[in-house]
Design an enzyme around this catalytic site. Structure first.
Site, PDB file in Angstrom:
ATOM      1  N   ASN A 110       9.429 -40.274  61.899  1.00  0.00           N
ATOM      2  CA  ASN A 110       8.822 -41.388  61.181  1.00  0.00           C
ATOM      3  C   ASN A 110       7.355 -41.473  61.555  1.00  0.00           C
ATOM      4  O   ASN A 110       6.968 -41.193  62.703  1.00  0.00           O
ATOM      5  CB  ASN A 110       9.478 -42.722  61.564  1.00  0.00           C
ATOM      6  CG  ASN A 110      10.704 -43.015  60.729  1.00  0.00           C
ATOM      7  OD1 ASN A 110      10.946 -42.360  59.724  1.00  0.00           O
ATOM      8  ND2 ASN A 110      11.485 -44.002  61.144  1.00  0.00           N
TER       9      ASN A 110
ATOM     10  N   ARG B  13      16.040 -39.967  58.035  1.00  0.00           N
ATOM     11  CA  ARG B  13      15.927 -38.885  59.027  1.00  0.00           C
ATOM     12  C   ARG B  13      17.264 -38.197  59.301  1.00  0.00           C
ATOM     13  O   ARG B  13      17.324 -36.963  59.328  1.00  0.00           O
ATOM     14  CB  ARG B  13      15.296 -39.422  60.313  1.00  0.00           C
ATOM     15  CG  ARG B  13      13.811 -39.710  60.167  1.00  0.00           C
ATOM     16  CD  ARG B  13      13.233 -40.300  61.438  1.00  0.00           C
ATOM     17  NE  ARG B  13      13.861 -41.579  61.760  1.00  0.00           N
ATOM     18  CZ  ARG B  13      13.690 -42.231  62.894  1.00  0.00           C
ATOM     19  NH1 ARG B  13      12.921 -41.721  63.848  1.00  0.00           N
ATOM     20  NH2 ARG B  13      14.262 -43.395  63.116  1.00  0.00           N
TER      21      ARG B  13
END
Length: 786
Positions: A42, A24
């Site tokens: 996520n 990320r």
């Protein structure tokens, strides 16, 4: 204006190993650099991304995601969709979302170079902190309790981050951004040294130094590490190593050794570039290395300038040493204190699983350890050290655990209908289990031999843990065909459709799945024990697999094992069974006293010999086998190498080791019948071996000729089939001489040999093969439908 009309929104779902690896923050930095807006988060299946911007920039973003992804990540699939603009104004990292759980849980990763530098930097706030980690390293599988991989779903949830750690965790430009185990000496786990009563002798860094002093003094220290406890002693101290063997009830089996660094490993062992890469990899497994006994090398029994010698008690009679380097900050700090190799073996009672909880260890290991170095970070599930060796110049995983499990195997997913969720329960020895939600098959960490109630409980715990992690509900259960395996009995009790898979067929399928092979293949499945379709013990099998059928096309001539399971522990019994079968095959030998003038002659008392011969003649408790693993044991006995074994495979290993540097292409005679299946008659070979023993031919030459004969048999059987894909599978192909010589000979004859790399060739790979068998819609066995 033109740029505005060309703006679009790109939606991506990325599946694979993309959580816990800094994915990320990587997306955040890339999107920010390209001036894109949108979000990333996520999910239980992977990573979701939406980005808006110029079409050309979005296409560049997509290409760079695949090319520049974090080094420990793996992308399995990317689903893309072009959508209308949503009007995002910034790029942000959003909270995780739930859903169907198919995201890949990353294995635990060895300490990265950045964290290594920090723990030895006196000016860093994590100086000498044994739980240092970041998004590039540290615990994953051993701490995660649920998906998605967020701190609240790990065993770190009880440690509230201090302001400095929280700032790192929230900064997308920091390598600890969303590093779920992030901690420091102020807010994280800590060490304590306990005595046998559980009283604290020292805490923090003083505990680590005191543990190092205890090891120097020859004491046995139980250390709580990443996936469980190690039992540790000074590897140079023969008395300490011998005491560990005595207390653990492990008389001969080699111990693994942890070295302070690669330089000392290279002083004492031969290390190829591939082995060096494995030792220093993020998986950081135990690597089997050969002692360097070249003329210019100082023997392991000769004092070294630094680091000391490895005691001969560590791996008695074994030219290979199981070596690993430190893989956590705790290990790095301890090895820096010691400066010499230490034995680091699993912290468990014989035939039981590794201990993970400090109170459990205090209870179970108090008759083995002298002191306990523990910490207060809970371990979600036990994970032992992985073991690998190089074979044919490539990595071969022998025990798949830390660093490898539960990374999935990707299998083809037929269309149009989705495949059934399958639970596979593996075998009895070296057990692993697998859950399959195609195209992903999640293979568990090494569980071990299901010999005790504690081991069976561990088997159930691992299964429950894996099922809960993925919220997995099987619709089909696959097991070994052996009716007495406790794993098979468990499978039968699940009230689900049950698929029983022949042992050696599963071995071949596991190697096919690993390499993505399609039929036809000829599988050479050689091991110690596998339940056959005729209810005898198989283990010297040639399995031909076509699109619709599989068939046992050849096998070794069966003989009796006097005493059944006891014969596995006593190679001398196997040798006696071979000799009795030889008399049946060649009655003219009757009365010649085959046992005379062989090392076997002195191993039995007259009473034992009479009893065992009576068992053989009457077929009492003397099951028949075609096992090549047992053939190795029997020949080892006939040659006087090993009459009784204290661990599985001991006699066969020593038979291989006796070859040493011997080079010969000679082999023994054998015959192959024209029947279906063809029967390989080993009697000419055994007769010739007995003659060579009588003629006092050097032992290394006899051992080499025996191995060469097995290779020649494979080549002869292969000629009978219009198939160039040859699978080498089963525990016998952990033997380097046998496997590498077979590979070389097959390649010279223009065959394509395949052998295991990421999936163990031993029974640790059975569960994967069982999954593949269960997913095949219609397969015939010897033309009989199942």
């Amino acid at each position: 204006m033109a740029d505005q009309t060309n703006r679009q929104r790109l939606s991506l779902i990325i599946r694979g190993a993309v959580q816990g690896v800094g994915f990320r923050p990587f997306i955040y930095r890339l999107a920010t650099e390209l001036a894109l807006v949108g979000w990333v988060n996520n999910s239980s299946v992977g990573v979701f991304i939406e980005v808006e911007g110029n079409r050309n920039t979005l296409e560049s973003f997509l290409e760079r995601v695949q090319r520049e992804k974090p080094p420990r990540s793996q992308i399995h699939t990317i689903e893309t969709q072009w959508l209308d603009l949503s009007g995002y104004t910034t790029f942000e990292i959003r909270h995780s979302v739930s859903g169907e759980k198919t995201a890949v849980v990353l294995p635990d990763l060895a300490t990265c170079p950045d964290c290594f530098r920090e723990i030895f930097d006196p000016h860093n706030r994590r100086y000498r902190y044994p739980f240092t980690n970041c998004t590039n390293c540290g615990p994953r599988y051993t701490i995660i309790e649920a998906l998605p991989y967020d701190r609240c779903n790990t065993t770190m949830k009880g440690f509230k981050m201090c302001p400095q750690c929280q700032a790192e965790y929230e900064n997308p430009l920091d390598r600890r951004f969303h590093a779920q185990p992030n901690a420091c000496p102020v807010c994280g786990p800590h060490l304590e040294l306990w005595n046998l009563q559980g009283e604290v002798l020292a805490a923090g860094d003083r505990a680590l130094i005191a543990a190092a002093n205890a090891i120097r003094e020859g004491k046995i220290v139980a250390i709580k590490g990443l996936g469980g406890f190690h039992l540790v002693v000074d590897a140079r101290n023969s008395a300490a190593v011998a005491e560990l063997r005595k207390r653990k009830g492990r008389p001969d089996k080699p111990f693994a050794v942890m070295y302070p660094g690669l330089d000392l490993v290279k002083e004492q062992c031969q290390v190829t570039p591939t082995e060096e890469e494995l030792l220093q990899s993020a998986e950081c497994p135990i690597v089997l290395l050969k002692f360097d006994l070249s003329p210019n090398f100082r023997s392991p029994l000769t004092p070294l300038m630094k680091g000391g010698t490895i005691s001969s008690e560590v791996a008695p009679g074994n030219p290979y040493l199981g070596v690993m380097l430190p893989y956590t900050p705790l290990h790095h700090l301890l090895m820096r204190e010691l400066g010499f190799p230490m034995v680091a073996t699993s912290g468990n009672v014989s035939d039981e699983p590794i201990c993970v909880d400090e109170l459990e260890a205090l209870q179970k290991l108090n008759q083995i350890a002298d002191v306990f170095l523990v910490h207060n970070r809970p371990i979600a599930r036990p994970v032992d050290d992985s073991v690998v060796r190089t074979m044919g110049g490539r990595e071969m995983v022998l025990r798949r655990a830390r660093g490898y499990a539960p990374f999935p195997i990707i299998i083809p997913s037929p269309t149009p209908s989705p495949l059934t969720p399958v639970l596979a329960v593996g075998g009895h020895l070296k057990n692993t289990i697998a859950i399959a939600r195609p195209p992903q098959v999640f293979l568990s960490q090494h569980i071990g031999d299901l010999e005790t109630p504690a081991a069976f409980n561990y088997f159930q715990q691992v299964m429950t843990s894996l099922r809960e992690l993925y919220e997995f509900e099987p619709e089909l259960v696959a097991c070994d065909a052996h009716p007495d395996y406790i794993s098979s009995q468990f499978a039968a009790s699940q009230n689900l459709p049950l698929i029983k898979v022949q042992h050696h067929y599963a071995h071949v399928l596991s190697c096919m799945a690993e390499h993505g092979l399609e039929p036809p293949v000829l599988g050479v499945a050689w091991d110690g024990t596998g339940y056959g379709e005729d209810e005898t013990i198989w283990g010297g099998e040639f399995i031909y697999i076509s699109e619709e059928t599989y068939q046992r096309v050849a096998h070794f001539r069966p003989w009796q094992l006097p005493g059944g399971e006891q014969a596995v522990k006593e190679p001398r019994r196997i040798a006696l069974g071979l000799l009795e079968e030889l008399l049946i095959l060649n009655p003219v030998l009757e009365g010649r006293g085959l046992i005379n003038n062989t090392p076997l002659e002195q191993t039995f008392t007259p009473q034992e010999l009479f009893l065992l011969k009576t068992m053989l003649k009457k077929g009492l408790n003397s099951p028949k086998t075609s096992s090549v693993g047992r053939l190795f044991d029997g020949v080892a006995s006939l040659l006087g190498i090993r009459q009784k074994a204290s661990f599985e495979g001991q006699a066969a290993m020593e038979l291989e080791f006796k070859i040493g540097e011997m080079i010969t292409d000679n082999y023994y005679n054998f015959s192959i019948s024209s029947s279906v299946p063809a029967i390989i008659d080993w009697s000419p070979m055994i007769t010739a071996i007995l003659k060579d023993v009588s003629d006092e031919l050097p032992l290394p030459e006899i051992c080499a000729k025996f191995h060469n004969t097995l290779v020649k048999i494979i080549l002869e059987i292969a000629k009978s089939f219009p198939c160039h894909q040859i699978i080498l599978t089963g525990g016998c192909f952990q033997n380097r001489y046998l496997t590498e010589r077979t590979i070389d000979q097959l390649q010279q004859q223009n065959y394509c040999p395949y052998w295991h790399q990421q999936i163990p060739p031993n029974d640790g790979g059975l569960a994967l093969g069982q999954v593949i068998a269960a997913l095949k819609p219609r397969v015939s066995i010897n033309h009989q439908e199942v």
